[in-house]
Design an enzyme around this catalytic site. Structure first.
Site, PDB file in Angstrom:
ATOM      1  N   TYR A   1       8.718  -6.340  -1.670  1.00  0.00           N
ATOM      2  CA  TYR A   1       7.904  -6.367  -2.588  1.00  0.00           C
ATOM      3  C   TYR A   1       8.285  -7.700  -3.204  1.00  0.00           C
ATOM      4  CZ  TYR A   1       7.498  -1.350  -3.035  1.00  0.00           C
ATOM      5  OH  TYR A   1       7.131   0.208  -2.741  1.00  0.00           O
TER       6      TYR A   1
ATOM      7  N   LYS B   1       4.031   6.695  -5.880  1.00  0.00           N
ATOM      8  CA  LYS B   1       4.193   7.959  -6.641  1.00  0.00           C
ATOM      9  C   LYS B   1       2.971   8.798  -6.434  1.00  0.00           C
ATOM     10  CE  LYS B   1       8.143   7.396  -8.423  1.00  0.00           C
ATOM     11  NZ  LYS B   1       8.484   7.559  -6.829  1.00  0.00           N
TER      12      LYS B   1
END
Length: 391
Positions: free
Chosen positions: A201, A296
């Site tokens: 990331y 998620k």
């Protein structure tokens, strides 16, 4: 046609729910707009939380996952040219990052559901829901041009953000919250060997980038872009140039390959807190959307139906409807924590042109704190790999 639970949508929420109900001896039918081929070929992100992997194993549905998934002990965060490994496994007592694409999960769930004799009506287009405020709800749909009706005890709308399920709840009865981000993700799939052993990331002055993998020979990469950009504005050369700049570190270079898929998605956060109306329940993306930064989406969907399946089991075993009354509150407790984590990861790692220089500095300081604090890394690890359940 008649069944106990009519499920709209053969995505993660609908398929996991059908399997959980089957294990409890509760009949269901899934009605899905798309063809089986379309469902199984729509490529989505695939980071599974530790408890989801354990659930698949407990249901006997993880054989191919265990053979083909990629398991990592952590992820890497990058600021500018500085890349740092976060030992998520060490911070969570051995939980791993599991990369197994969502469409592969759906292939496994569909094959197993059909092998069990379960009913999935593909290419069945829902036209209306009725009776949801009474005792005899029904799903009306067309199949091969013919109008059909599925009578149910209950209906579960697991039909995604744009499906008809949520719209069946009157506007006055729905309580919704939304944030639309002023940026999107351009995602590509390319034929290339793995460039780095785990997800990266990266926060860069030009915008966010993410390096991940799908297999030893196929890589998945993302870059922050304008959500309204036409895909034609991003030829392959421009994409690779942006990726090289945003992911560059001394002594390492990104491996290029032939791009065979690319697309731009907008980013939003959304919650419909009205997850039950009469005999209609919402689950998964029909009730909530998260930006993909926190990984998620699928995991929250499965958490929803974990709660809902127990409510149905309690009802049919003991004629006890208490689980229906607490479903939304129980599911929302986890949903809002997932929304918070996804928002935090997104705002911390992206360059938002609408924010002030002060806010940019705050996000940079937040990221520096995470990279330098074991306590902050432990909090990230717990949220990323799956918060504990309280039941």
């Amino acid at each position: 046609m008649r069944t106990r639970i009519g499920i709209i949508g053969a995505g993660p929420a609908g398929l996991f729910l059908a399997h959980l109900l089957h294990r409890a001896g509760i009949e269901s039918v899934i009605v899905e707009t798309r063809s089986r081929a379309a469902v199984e070929s729509t490529i989505r992100a695939g980071m599974l939380e530790d408890w989801v992997v354990r659930l698949l194993r407990a249901m006997g549905l993880a054989d191919r996952l265990d053979r083909e998934a990629h398991f990592h002990d952590g992820v890497s965060l990058q600021v500018g040219a500085v890349r740092q490994h976060l030992d998520l496994a060490g911070l969570t007592g051995g939980k791993q990052v599991t990369i197994y694409a969502q469409h592969e999960v759906l292939k496994d769930l569909i094959a197993a559901r059909l092998a069990d004799g379960g009913e999935i009506r593909f290419e069945a287009h829902v036209t209306a829901l009725d009776g949801i405020e009474g005792d005899s709800p029904a799903i009306h749909f067309t199949e091969a041009g013919d109008a059909r009706r599925l009578d149910c005890d209950f209906i579960v709308a697991a039909d995604g953000f744009h499906g008809p399920g949520r719209d069946a709840i009157p506007d006055a009865a729905r309580r919704e919250y939304q944030k639309v981000y002023p940026f999107g993700w351009l995602g590509i799939l390319c034929h290339a060997p793995r460039s780095w052993p785990e997800l990266v990331y990266a926060r860069h002055e030009d915008g966010f980038a993410l390096l991940t993998t799908r297999s030893d020979a196929i890589q998945r990469l993302y870059i922050q872009c304008e959500p309204a950009d036409p895909i034609e504005a991003w030829p392959d050369a421009r994409i690779w140039d942006a990726l090289h700049r945003r992911l560059a570190t001394p002594g390492w270079s990104l491996t290029e390959g032939a791009i065979f898929q690319k697309g731009i998605i907008p980013l939003r956060s959304f919650v419909c807190e009205t997850m039950r109306h009469g005999r209609l329940f919402l689950a998964g993306d029909a009730a909530h959307i998260v930006p993909p930064t926190g990984a998620k989406g699928l995991n929250l969907a499965v958490a929803d139906v974990r709660v809902l399946a127990r409510a149905f089991e309690r009802f049919y075993a003991y004629d006890d409807a208490a689980g229906f009354d607490t479903y939304a509150a129980t599911a929302l407790g986890r949903i809002w924590k997932g929304e918070r984590f996804s928002w935090w990861m997104t705002t911390m790692l992206h360059r938002d042109p609408s924010e002030t220089d002060f806010e940019h500095r705050i996000h940079a300081a937040d990221l520096a704190y995470v990279m330098g604090s074991t306590a902050a890394q432990a909090a990230l690890a717990e949220n990323y790999l799956g918060l504990p359940f309280t039941d």
